[in-house]
Design a protein around this motif. Sequence first.
Motif, PDB file in Angstrom:
ATOM      1  N   GLN A 129       0.767  -1.408   0.163  1.00 53.70           N
ATOM      2  CA  GLN A 129      -0.032   0.079  -0.077  1.00 53.70           C
ATOM      3  C   GLN A 129       0.905   1.202   0.052  1.00 53.70           C
ATOM      4  O   GLN A 129       1.874   1.158   0.616  1.00 53.70           O
TER       5      GLN A 129
ATOM      6  N   ALA B 283       1.070   4.201   1.658  1.00 54.58           N
ATOM      7  CA  ALA B 283       1.380   4.597   2.656  1.00 54.58           C
ATOM      8  C   ALA B 283       2.391   3.738   3.274  1.00 54.58           C
ATOM      9  O   ALA B 283       3.610   4.394   3.975  1.00 54.58           O
TER      10      ALA B 283
ATOM     11  N   ARG C  31       5.952   4.070   1.155  1.00 53.04           N
ATOM     12  CA  ARG C  31       6.534   5.518   1.457  1.00 53.04           C
ATOM     13  C   ARG C  31       7.579   5.432   2.734  1.00 53.04           C
ATOM     14  O   ARG C  31       8.376   6.177   2.863  1.00 53.04           O
ATOM     15  N   SER C  32       7.039   4.638   3.778  1.00 57.95           N
ATOM     16  CA  SER C  32       7.568   4.480   5.028  1.00 57.95           C
ATOM     17  C   SER C  32       8.920   3.826   5.208  1.00 57.95           C
ATOM     18  O   SER C  32       9.745   3.506   5.890  1.00 57.95           O
TER      19      SER C  32
ATOM     20  N   THR D 245      -0.023   4.505  12.592  1.00 58.96           N
ATOM     21  CA  THR D 245      -0.227   4.250  11.110  1.00 58.96           C
ATOM     22  C   THR D 245      -0.260   5.612  10.686  1.00 58.96           C
ATOM     23  O   THR D 245      -0.644   5.813   9.617  1.00 58.96           O
ATOM     24  N   TYR D 246       0.074   6.818  11.380  1.00 54.25           N
ATOM     25  CA  TYR D 246       0.199   8.045  10.835  1.00 54.25           C
ATOM     26  C   TYR D 246       1.362   8.188  10.010  1.00 54.25           C
ATOM     27  O   TYR D 246       2.368   7.737   9.926  1.00 54.25           O
ATOM     28  N   PHE D 247       0.963   8.784   8.675  1.00 55.35           N
ATOM     29  CA  PHE D 247       2.108   8.903   7.671  1.00 55.35           C
ATOM     30  C   PHE D 247       1.928  10.417   7.240  1.00 55.35           C
ATOM     31  O   PHE D 247       0.740  11.021   7.275  1.00 55.35           O
TER      32      PHE D 247
ATOM     33  N   GLU E 212      -0.922  12.246   5.429  1.00 59.23           N
ATOM     34  CA  GLU E 212      -2.380  11.484   5.311  1.00 59.23           C
ATOM     35  C   GLU E 212      -3.059  11.549   6.563  1.00 59.23           C
ATOM     36  O   GLU E 212      -2.431  11.710   7.556  1.00 59.23           O
TER      37      GLU E 212
END
Length: 347
Positions: A147, A149, A152-153, A181-183, A186
């Motif tokens: 996914q 998000a 990107r992490s 799960t904070y990105f 978002e």
Amino acid sequence: MNLSQLNSAFTLFLSLLVEAIPFLLLGVLFSGLLLFFVDERTLIRWLPKNPFLGALVGSCVGFLFPVCECGNVPVARRLLMQGAPSPVAIGFLLAAPTINPIVFWATWTAFRDQPEIVFMRVGFSLVIATIIGWVFSVQADLRPLLQPAVARSIPIDLVMSRRSGDRRAEKAPSPLLQPGTYFLGESSKSLQIDAAELQARMMGANTAGKPMSHKLMLLLENTVQELRELGGVLVLGSAIAAIVQVFIPRDIILNLGQSPVTSILAMMLLAGIVSICSTVDSFFALSFASTFTTGSLLSFLVFGPMIDLKGIGLLLSIFKTRAVVYLFALAALLTFLLTLVVNLYVS
């Protein structure tokens, strides 16, 4: 559809949630512990770089992190986000619900008169998870299957090092990820802490040397954020599993279990539908021991913890749909082949 069926579906839905939420919480807590109390550079440095060994080690990590198929997802996602090799994370994702001391003890309690089922369950789960993790290692950059998000992490320096084979880049400092799960960019409106503050608090090894109260506060934030996302997916998956289980007559499935082949397919289908936690599924399987073959019982015990309706939603929080299809197909095929051998040559 009548009132009685709706009541049964709602009761089953609640029972699935009550059974799964504690283990989801346990997995989220382990995820937070990985983030705040484990140096990610040390963790990655000690993980095997060889794809096969990495998948094997990842499959055995469940003995250290005894979580079921609800709790393994946040831990596996954290491993990927910290830059762990994909065979390690996928091996853990598939094997942890079965290869852990809690499930081993529960299975032994249920099948104490058939100990071969206990050891074959562990062995087959280890083989399948290792093979699938090894297969996924062919994709050097796993981000296209993740996914956005999550992709990107992943530390970009680790991705480039795996592409080029330069292991020196793997030792480069990699910033710890923001909590939960904070990105960045978002869901910023739904959080009380803005992106800049979160990033400032989590960049670098900011937790190193910090007081325990600071780490515990960040752990709490991480737990709340992951429960918000994964909890919602779990509710949806539990609702689907309850509806399918109530409104599809179980006799349709059970009537298929009359041959070495169809009995395996029937129990694999049943495992996906009922979505029972791996810590208690052995007692459910025991109720079919007198009418189903040993191979079909094993297919239920091996395949269910890897792939079920409840867990698919959680898997989609990490992988794109096509990757989940790959996981499903490989797990189903390997489970079928191994348990068919049991039906034809062992039992």
